[in-house]
Design an enzyme around this catalytic site. Structure first.
Site, PDB file in Angstrom:
ATOM      1  N   GLY A  50       0.836  -1.199   0.000  1.00  0.00           N
ATOM      2  CA  GLY A  50       0.000   0.000   0.000  1.00  0.00           C
ATOM      3  C   GLY A  50       0.866   1.242   0.000  1.00  0.00           C
ATOM      4  O   GLY A  50       2.057   1.168   0.287  1.00  0.00           O
ATOM      5  N   CYS A  77       5.137  -6.206   1.823  1.00  0.00           N
ATOM      6  CA  CYS A  77       5.488  -4.789   1.739  1.00  0.00           C
ATOM      7  C   CYS A  77       4.790  -3.978   2.838  1.00  0.00           C
ATOM      8  O   CYS A  77       5.074  -4.189   4.014  1.00  0.00           O
ATOM      9  CB  CYS A  77       5.181  -4.284   0.328  1.00  0.00           C
ATOM     10  SG  CYS A  77       6.060  -2.788  -0.063  1.00  0.00           S
ATOM     11  N   TYR A  78       3.815  -3.109   2.495  1.00  0.00           N
ATOM     12  CA  TYR A  78       3.113  -2.385   3.561  1.00  0.00           C
ATOM     13  C   TYR A  78       2.513  -3.377   4.560  1.00  0.00           C
ATOM     14  O   TYR A  78       2.548  -3.163   5.775  1.00  0.00           O
ATOM     15  CB  TYR A  78       1.991  -1.518   2.965  1.00  0.00           C
ATOM     16  CG  TYR A  78       1.222  -0.744   4.018  1.00  0.00           C
ATOM     17  CD1 TYR A  78       1.670   0.494   4.448  1.00  0.00           C
ATOM     18  CD2 TYR A  78       0.060  -1.254   4.593  1.00  0.00           C
ATOM     19  CE1 TYR A  78       0.984   1.202   5.428  1.00  0.00           C
ATOM     20  CE2 TYR A  78      -0.631  -0.553   5.571  1.00  0.00           C
ATOM     21  CZ  TYR A  78      -0.163   0.677   5.980  1.00  0.00           C
ATOM     22  OH  TYR A  78      -0.842   1.373   6.959  1.00  0.00           O
ATOM     23  N   HIS A 164       7.819  -8.363  -3.326  1.00  0.00           N
ATOM     24  CA  HIS A 164       6.502  -8.773  -3.852  1.00  0.00           C
ATOM     25  C   HIS A 164       6.560 -10.163  -4.490  1.00  0.00           C
ATOM     26  O   HIS A 164       6.996 -10.294  -5.638  1.00  0.00           O
ATOM     27  CB  HIS A 164       6.021  -7.754  -4.882  1.00  0.00           C
ATOM     28  CG  HIS A 164       5.630  -6.450  -4.260  1.00  0.00           C
ATOM     29  ND1 HIS A 164       4.360  -6.183  -3.835  1.00  0.00           N
ATOM     30  CD2 HIS A 164       6.366  -5.357  -3.945  1.00  0.00           C
ATOM     31  CE1 HIS A 164       4.304  -4.982  -3.296  1.00  0.00           C
ATOM     32  NE2 HIS A 164       5.515  -4.463  -3.350  1.00  0.00           N
ATOM     33  N   GLU A 166       4.116 -11.805  -5.592  1.00  0.00           N
ATOM     34  CA  GLU A 166       3.025 -11.970  -6.567  1.00  0.00           C
ATOM     35  C   GLU A 166       3.415 -11.526  -7.969  1.00  0.00           C
ATOM     36  O   GLU A 166       2.736 -11.858  -8.935  1.00  0.00           O
ATOM     37  CB  GLU A 166       1.775 -11.207  -6.088  1.00  0.00           C
ATOM     38  CG  GLU A 166       1.852  -9.674  -6.106  1.00  0.00           C
ATOM     39  CD  GLU A 166       2.535  -9.066  -4.878  1.00  0.00           C
ATOM     40  OE1 GLU A 166       3.345  -9.764  -4.232  1.00  0.00           O
ATOM     41  OE2 GLU A 166       2.288  -7.888  -4.590  1.00  0.00           O
ATOM     42  N   SER A 217     -22.369  -8.661 -25.852  1.00  0.00           N
ATOM     43  CA  SER A 217     -21.485  -7.801 -26.650  1.00  0.00           C
ATOM     44  C   SER A 217     -20.725  -8.620 -27.679  1.00  0.00           C
ATOM     45  O   SER A 217     -20.187  -8.090 -28.632  1.00  0.00           O
ATOM     46  CB  SER A 217     -20.476  -7.107 -25.737  1.00  0.00           C
ATOM     47  OG  SER A 217     -19.560  -8.066 -25.228  1.00  0.00           O
ATOM     48  N   GLY A 218     -20.659  -9.933 -27.443  1.00  0.00           N
ATOM     49  CA  GLY A 218     -19.860 -10.771 -28.331  1.00  0.00           C
ATOM     50  C   GLY A 218     -18.482 -11.024 -27.761  1.00  0.00           C
ATOM     51  O   GLY A 218     -17.718 -11.827 -28.274  1.00  0.00           O
ATOM     52  N   GLY A 219     -18.129 -10.313 -26.689  1.00  0.00           N
ATOM     53  CA  GLY A 219     -16.842 -10.539 -26.022  1.00  0.00           C
ATOM     54  C   GLY A 219     -16.885 -11.848 -25.229  1.00  0.00           C
ATOM     55  O   GLY A 219     -17.942 -12.475 -25.107  1.00  0.00           O
ATOM     56  N   VAL A 220     -15.721 -12.225 -24.704  1.00  0.00           N
ATOM     57  CA  VAL A 220     -15.618 -13.516 -24.015  1.00  0.00           C
ATOM     58  C   VAL A 220     -16.591 -13.603 -22.835  1.00  0.00           C
ATOM     59  O   VAL A 220     -17.344 -14.574 -22.699  1.00  0.00           O
ATOM     60  CB  VAL A 220     -14.171 -13.734 -23.486  1.00  0.00           C
ATOM     61  CG1 VAL A 220     -14.072 -15.010 -22.674  1.00  0.00           C
ATOM     62  CG2 VAL A 220     -13.198 -13.774 -24.644  1.00  0.00           C
ATOM     63  N   ASP A 221     -16.607 -12.562 -21.982  1.00  0.00           N
ATOM     64  CA  ASP A 221     -17.387 -12.652 -20.748  1.00  0.00           C
ATOM     65  C   ASP A 221     -18.881 -12.814 -21.016  1.00  0.00           C
ATOM     66  O   ASP A 221     -19.526 -13.708 -20.468  1.00  0.00           O
ATOM     67  CB  ASP A 221     -17.159 -11.411 -19.864  1.00  0.00           C
ATOM     68  CG  ASP A 221     -15.682 -11.184 -19.590  1.00  0.00           C
ATOM     69  OD1 ASP A 221     -14.931 -12.182 -19.608  1.00  0.00           O
ATOM     70  OD2 ASP A 221     -15.278 -10.033 -19.369  1.00  0.00           O
ATOM     71  N   SER A 222     -19.426 -11.944 -21.862  1.00  0.00           N
ATOM     72  CA  SER A 222     -20.874 -12.032 -22.064  1.00  0.00           C
ATOM     73  C   SER A 222     -21.237 -13.267 -22.882  1.00  0.00           C
ATOM     74  O   SER A 222     -22.314 -13.842 -22.695  1.00  0.00           O
ATOM     75  CB  SER A 222     -21.438 -10.746 -22.683  1.00  0.00           C
ATOM     76  OG  SER A 222     -21.021 -10.580 -24.001  1.00  0.00           O
ATOM     77  N   LYS A 363     -10.630 -13.188 -15.605  1.00  0.00           N
ATOM     78  CA  LYS A 363     -10.892 -13.492 -17.018  1.00  0.00           C
ATOM     79  C   LYS A 363     -10.428 -14.898 -17.404  1.00  0.00           C
ATOM     80  O   LYS A 363     -11.117 -15.609 -18.136  1.00  0.00           O
ATOM     81  CB  LYS A 363     -10.224 -12.459 -17.910  1.00  0.00           C
ATOM     82  CG  LYS A 363     -10.733 -12.518 -19.314  1.00  0.00           C
ATOM     83  CD  LYS A 363     -10.541 -11.226 -20.046  1.00  0.00           C
ATOM     84  CE  LYS A 363     -11.571 -11.057 -21.128  1.00  0.00           C
ATOM     85  NZ  LYS A 363     -12.557 -10.039 -20.818  1.00  0.00           N
TER      86      LYS A 363
END
Ligand code: XMP
Length: 507
Positions: A50, A77-78, A164, A166, A217-222, A363
């Site tokens: 942070g 870290c923080y 870090h 990650e 929308s045609g995107g992956v998620d929808s 995603k």
């Protein structure tokens, strides 16, 4: 569900911590440091980094309930500094920052460092550091600038890392995180199958047999969401796709046909191209364009849905990064919802209940889910495409002529990438339109015509990215095709800028 809770102190890497855990098949959630949820199923905590100093009154701190669980804690870290501080250690700020690569020497055989070499490259980004440790703690690693690069209290199972783990730059980061998961005694068995079961259970208890509307929308998620909902709701699901005229070549039809063929789902396709184009006339400012496209989308979608009867729910493909980004908290700066969410405002206006089955997924988890339910690679591995579409890939004013040329150029670029097996090795590729008159020679004549730019990037999180190192003869071939096949284009450029400082989109 057993989980690791990531406590967000405002680090830019918080999401990444949660993602790493999910990649290791462990369910994890992120919560702001001052909004601690029920902790009964938490097997361990990771405290994020942070921007603040931990030793200043009123700054973000660790909630007492976390200590009360007596579960393992890993401070990063923080998170490491604030843990030491609250346990009565001393933190100092010498006014020097340590940023970038550092070498750590591992001093003890800490269980957190099991299977690590004695010396390891790590990624640091901090100003403050731990000067003296609380009772019961010992140093487990040092670096040149950080005499306490890592510590542990083995009795309490509290660990701290100044670096870090990650980020991918930290060589053994994943091994360290895995070791922590072992210490937490949490099973690494979170899978797409669990996700699907959870979603189906949610639909059963919440939606029951009510009607659901989805803006596709045609995107992956929808698209994955449409497929998942279709499987469990059947004809109780209605999908509406608005063609705003800012889609890629043949995109709307491809999406509709694909869903029909692959999973038997019918989509109501609404052609609203003229409405959007007339509202965008004369508009050059990117944020104004985004707002117009977003608002017009809501108007069109709302008027379409009025034609439908008895809809109770609006389903949205919101994913976890959107949720985390829009959460914010009282101390660590307000983070606002990106103007990306062009269906934002819809549920309230339409007075519908909101169904967001993917709101806890990243995603890559949505992609895996898509594969689990049998969607083809060309759907689940599609590059992301922004809601405002080609509207923000034409610099300045959007009009039909520019859109048609851009669509053609983009199609040439993407189809060649696919043909030459380069598409899936890039994270996002697209063409953009620069309405600057650049000189060219055609036959014996000089022409002054517009420019097409090509951009292709590689990234894991879309927060940082590098231009794809496409083979020179490939970009040259695509460039030749574009100038030869599209009238009014005099030249093609390839954008090699990294993000940061550039962004992925041009507007
Ligand atoms: P930037 O340009 O911010 O893009 O580096 C990061 C990712 O976000 C996408 N993007 C958008 N998506 N509406 C969207 O739905 C938007 O207005 C928008 N702007 C950028 C971009 O395509 C990339 O994947």
């Amino acid at each position: 569900m057993e989980k690791i809770l990531v406590i967000d102190f405002g680090s830019q890497y918080t999401q990444l911590i949660a993602r790493r855990l999910r990649e290791l098949s462990v369910y994890s959630e992120v919560c702001p440091w001052d909004e601690i949820p029920d902790l009964s199923e938490v097997k361990g905590f990771i405290l994020s980094g942070g921007p603040e100093s931990s030793n200043i009154e009123g700054n973000p701190s660790i909630d007492q309930h976390i200590f009360d669980t007596k579960k393992p804690i890993l401070g990063i870290c923080y998170g490491m500094q604030v843990l030491a501080y609250q346990e009565e250690g001393r933190i100092i700020n010498e006014g020097k920052r340590e940023f970038g690569y550092a070498k750590i020497d591992i001093k003890q055989d800490s269980i957190l460092f099991k299977n690590l070499d004695k010396s390891s490259d790590v990624w640091m980004s901090h100003g403050d550091k731990v000067e003296s440790l609380p009772d019961g703690y010992k140093i487990t690693a040092v670096s040149n600038n950080s005499p306490v690069a890592a510590y542990e209290n083995i009795v309490k199972k509290y660990f701290g890392l100044q670096f870090h783990p990650e980020v991918t730059h930290t060589e053994s980061g994943i091994t360290i995180i895995k070791n922590f998961l072992e210490i937490c005694d949490i099973k690494q068995n979170w899978s797409s199958y669990d996700i699907l079961q959870q979603i189906n259970a949610l639909i059963k208890t919440e939606v029951k047999d009510e009607e659901v509307l989805l803006a596709l929308s045609g995107g992956v998620d929808s698209t994955v969401l449409a497929a998942v909902l279709h499987k469990s709701l059947g004809n109780k699901l209605t999908c509406v796709m608005v063609d705003h005229g800012l889609l890629r070549k043949d995109e709307a039809l491809n999406v509709v046909n694909n869903l029909k063929e692959k999973i038997g789902l019918s989509v109501n396709l609404v052609n609203a191209q003229d409405t959007f184009l007339s509202k965008l006339k004369g508009i050059k400012d990117p944020e104004v364009k985004r707002k117009i496209i977003g608002n017009t989308f809501i108007e069109v979608f709302e008027s379409e849905s009025k034609k439908l009867n008895d809809i109770n729910w609006l389903a949205q493909g919101t994913i976890y990064p959107d949720v985390i980004e829009s959460a914010g908290n009282s101390k660590t700066k307000a983070k606002v919802i990106k103007s990306h969410h062009n269906v934002g405002g819809l549920p309230e206006r339409m007075q519908l209940k909101l169904l967001e089955p993917f709101r806890m997924l990243f995603k890559d988890e949505v992609r895996k889910l898509g594969k689990t339910i049998g969607l083809p690679t060309e759907i689940v591995e599609r590059h992301p495409f922004p809601g405002p579409g080609l509207g923000i890939r034409i610099i300045g004013e959007v009009n039909k002529d520019r859109l048609d040329k851009l669509r053609e150029a983009d199609h040439i670029f993407l189809s060649e990438l696919k043909k030459q097996n380069l598409y899936y090795s890039a994270s996002q590729a697209y063409a953009f339109y620069l309405p600057v008159k650049s000189v060219g020679v055609v036959g014996d004549n000089r022409i002054y015509a517009d420019v097409i730019g090509l951009r292709s990037v590689n990234t894991t999180d879309f927060m940082t990215a590098r231009a794809t190192a496409l083979p020179h003869n490939f970009v040259e071939y695509v460039s030749t095709r574009i100038v030869n096949e599209i009238d009014g284009i005099s030249r093609v450029v390839y954008d090699i800028t990294s993000k940061p400082p550039a962004t992925i989109e041009w507007e």
